[in-house]
Motif scaffolding. Sequence first.
Motif, PDB file in Angstrom:
ATOM      1  N   ILE A  13      29.597  19.043  21.955  1.00 17.92           N
ATOM      2  CA  ILE A  13      29.467  18.027  20.656  1.00 17.92           C
ATOM      3  C   ILE A  13      28.108  17.107  21.218  1.00 17.92           C
ATOM      4  O   ILE A  13      27.312  17.518  21.857  1.00 17.92           O
ATOM      5  N   LEU A  14      27.846  17.016  19.590  1.00 21.98           N
ATOM      6  CA  LEU A  14      27.082  16.201  19.111  1.00 21.98           C
ATOM      7  C   LEU A  14      26.781  14.805  19.367  1.00 21.98           C
ATOM      8  O   LEU A  14      27.736  14.315  19.411  1.00 21.98           O
ATOM      9  N   LEU A  15      25.853  14.640  20.543  1.00 19.83           N
ATOM     10  CA  LEU A  15      25.577  12.694  20.313  1.00 19.83           C
ATOM     11  C   LEU A  15      24.278  12.848  19.833  1.00 19.83           C
ATOM     12  O   LEU A  15      23.095  13.526  20.254  1.00 19.83           O
ATOM     13  N   SER A  16      24.361  11.666  19.097  1.00 19.54           N
ATOM     14  CA  SER A  16      22.915  11.112  18.300  1.00 19.54           C
ATOM     15  C   SER A  16      22.978   9.568  18.002  1.00 19.54           C
ATOM     16  O   SER A  16      24.093   8.787  18.208  1.00 19.54           O
ATOM     17  N   ARG A  17      21.527   9.095  18.318  1.00 20.75           N
ATOM     18  CA  ARG A  17      21.597   7.703  18.096  1.00 20.75           C
ATOM     19  C   ARG A  17      21.305   7.633  16.346  1.00 20.75           C
ATOM     20  O   ARG A  17      21.489   6.618  15.712  1.00 20.75           O
ATOM     21  N   ALA A  57      30.894  15.071  17.056  1.00 17.92           N
ATOM     22  CA  ALA A  57      30.267  13.871  16.827  1.00 17.92           C
ATOM     23  C   ALA A  57      30.119  12.504  17.671  1.00 17.92           C
ATOM     24  O   ALA A  57      31.435  11.959  17.010  1.00 17.92           O
ATOM     25  N   ALA A  58      29.328  11.962  18.296  1.00 20.53           N
ATOM     26  CA  ALA A  58      29.139  10.352  18.107  1.00 20.53           C
ATOM     27  C   ALA A  58      27.655  10.204  17.731  1.00 20.53           C
ATOM     28  O   ALA A  58      26.563  10.145  18.220  1.00 20.53           O
ATOM     29  N   PHE A  59      27.691   8.901  16.509  1.00 19.13           N
ATOM     30  CA  PHE A  59      26.552   9.300  16.498  1.00 19.13           C
ATOM     31  C   PHE A  59      26.435   7.724  16.307  1.00 19.13           C
ATOM     32  O   PHE A  59      27.316   6.503  15.890  1.00 19.13           O
ATOM     33  N   SER A  70      21.965   3.856  22.655  1.00 22.64           N
ATOM     34  CA  SER A  70      22.260   5.104  23.711  1.00 22.64           C
ATOM     35  C   SER A  70      23.448   6.002  23.177  1.00 22.64           C
ATOM     36  O   SER A  70      24.244   4.997  23.224  1.00 22.64           O
ATOM     37  N   PRO A  71      23.272   7.170  22.701  1.00 26.60           N
ATOM     38  CA  PRO A  71      24.806   7.806  23.353  1.00 26.60           C
ATOM     39  C   PRO A  71      24.996   7.781  24.670  1.00 26.60           C
ATOM     40  O   PRO A  71      26.494   8.519  24.236  1.00 26.60           O
ATOM     41  N   TYR A  72      24.688   7.694  25.074  1.00 26.45           N
ATOM     42  CA  TYR A  72      25.231   7.970  27.136  1.00 26.45           C
ATOM     43  C   TYR A  72      26.293   8.272  27.385  1.00 26.45           C
ATOM     44  O   TYR A  72      27.169   8.360  28.209  1.00 26.45           O
ATOM     45  N   ARG A  73      26.874   6.946  27.057  1.00 23.41           N
ATOM     46  CA  ARG A  73      28.083   6.360  27.184  1.00 23.41           C
ATOM     47  C   ARG A  73      29.271   7.265  26.883  1.00 23.41           C
ATOM     48  O   ARG A  73      30.765   7.018  27.213  1.00 23.41           O
ATOM     49  N   TYR A  74      29.376   7.815  26.054  1.00 20.52           N
ATOM     50  CA  TYR A  74      30.343   8.932  25.184  1.00 20.52           C
ATOM     51  C   TYR A  74      30.374  10.093  25.900  1.00 20.52           C
ATOM     52  O   TYR A  74      31.060  10.888  25.687  1.00 20.52           O
ATOM     53  N   ILE A  75      29.440  10.394  26.929  1.00 19.38           N
ATOM     54  CA  ILE A  75      29.524  11.465  27.739  1.00 19.38           C
ATOM     55  C   ILE A  75      30.419  12.170  28.338  1.00 19.38           C
ATOM     56  O   ILE A  75      31.199  12.927  28.088  1.00 19.38           O
ATOM     57  N   SER A  76      30.990  11.123  29.211  1.00 13.38           N
ATOM     58  CA  SER A  76      32.272  11.336  30.106  1.00 13.38           C
ATOM     59  C   SER A  76      33.676  11.042  29.439  1.00 13.38           C
ATOM     60  O   SER A  76      34.657  11.869  29.805  1.00 13.38           O
TER      61      SER A  76
END
Length: 309
Positions: free
Chosen positions: A70-74, A97-99, A104-110
């Motif tokens: 999964i891509l997580l990006s600011r 992905a989460a743009f 900060s995209p960390y909240r989508y990790i879980s």
Amino acid sequence: MDKLVIAISSRALFDLNDSHRIYEEQGLEAYQQYQIAHESEPLQPGGAFSLVKKLLHLNTQLNSQRVEVILLSRNSADTGLRIFNSIEHYGLSITRAAFSGGASPYRYISAFNSHLFLSMDGADVRHALEQGVAAATILPSTTTMASDDRLKFAFDGDAVLFSDEAERIYKSEGLEAFARSEKQSANQPLSGGPFKPFLAALQKLQMEFAPGESPIRTCLVTARSAPAHERVVRTLRAWNIRIDESLFLGGMDKGGFLKAFDADVFFDDQEGHCDSARHHVATGHVPHGVANEIGRAVTPDTISNSGQD
């Protein structure tokens, strides 16, 4: 069937140093203009690119979608178009992905059920660890893809695979007290550290392959030596987790051993060990445990945490 899910930031996957420098020196608008103007130019691979490529190749070897990245990006979706174009250019099977548009995209990790988060932003990594997800800050490195076709993970022990309970004794009371305590507690399993769930998920993936044919190999690389090794062995046995190789180095420098193992990535909680390792293999600093309470490791991204990762 459960998947192994890896969340990764755009700067860990690709080399965004030039555009990140523009963001820091000229601001957001200049950064946006630069990315849009260059969106047809593929980005160069970043520190975790080779690891991701090997992980995704496991799906081909298993003929099943058992690994997802999964891509997580600011970035915004607009400036992130260059990143997706680069993903397509290299033939990476990354579709989710989460743009987060500067946040900060960390909240989508879980939310993505991630087992591991890799980033170049130390603050995001610490937030992920606080959520109970294995996470590491990928450090700058000049290393190339490991020569072996197999996928090799190397882990430090205390504060990474295991809790930092033993390391706290070492830090506060010294080596003799540590050795004495570990010998007395040899039959008492250590508590799990932040990477225990990831290692367990990785072992499940290993077991998908026929005995002796798994392309995944794991290695414990620890500064421990006898007699403190016994508690580690008994802990892994109690967890029903198998490590392919174990190196008990008694304080020796880890870099040369990691090079000999030909690791694709090494995870350690201590800045000094990471600095040595990154000259030999891709390295992730795990800002967890007593070593990081005493003095947080200083990396380019703990100094500047607000870039377009």
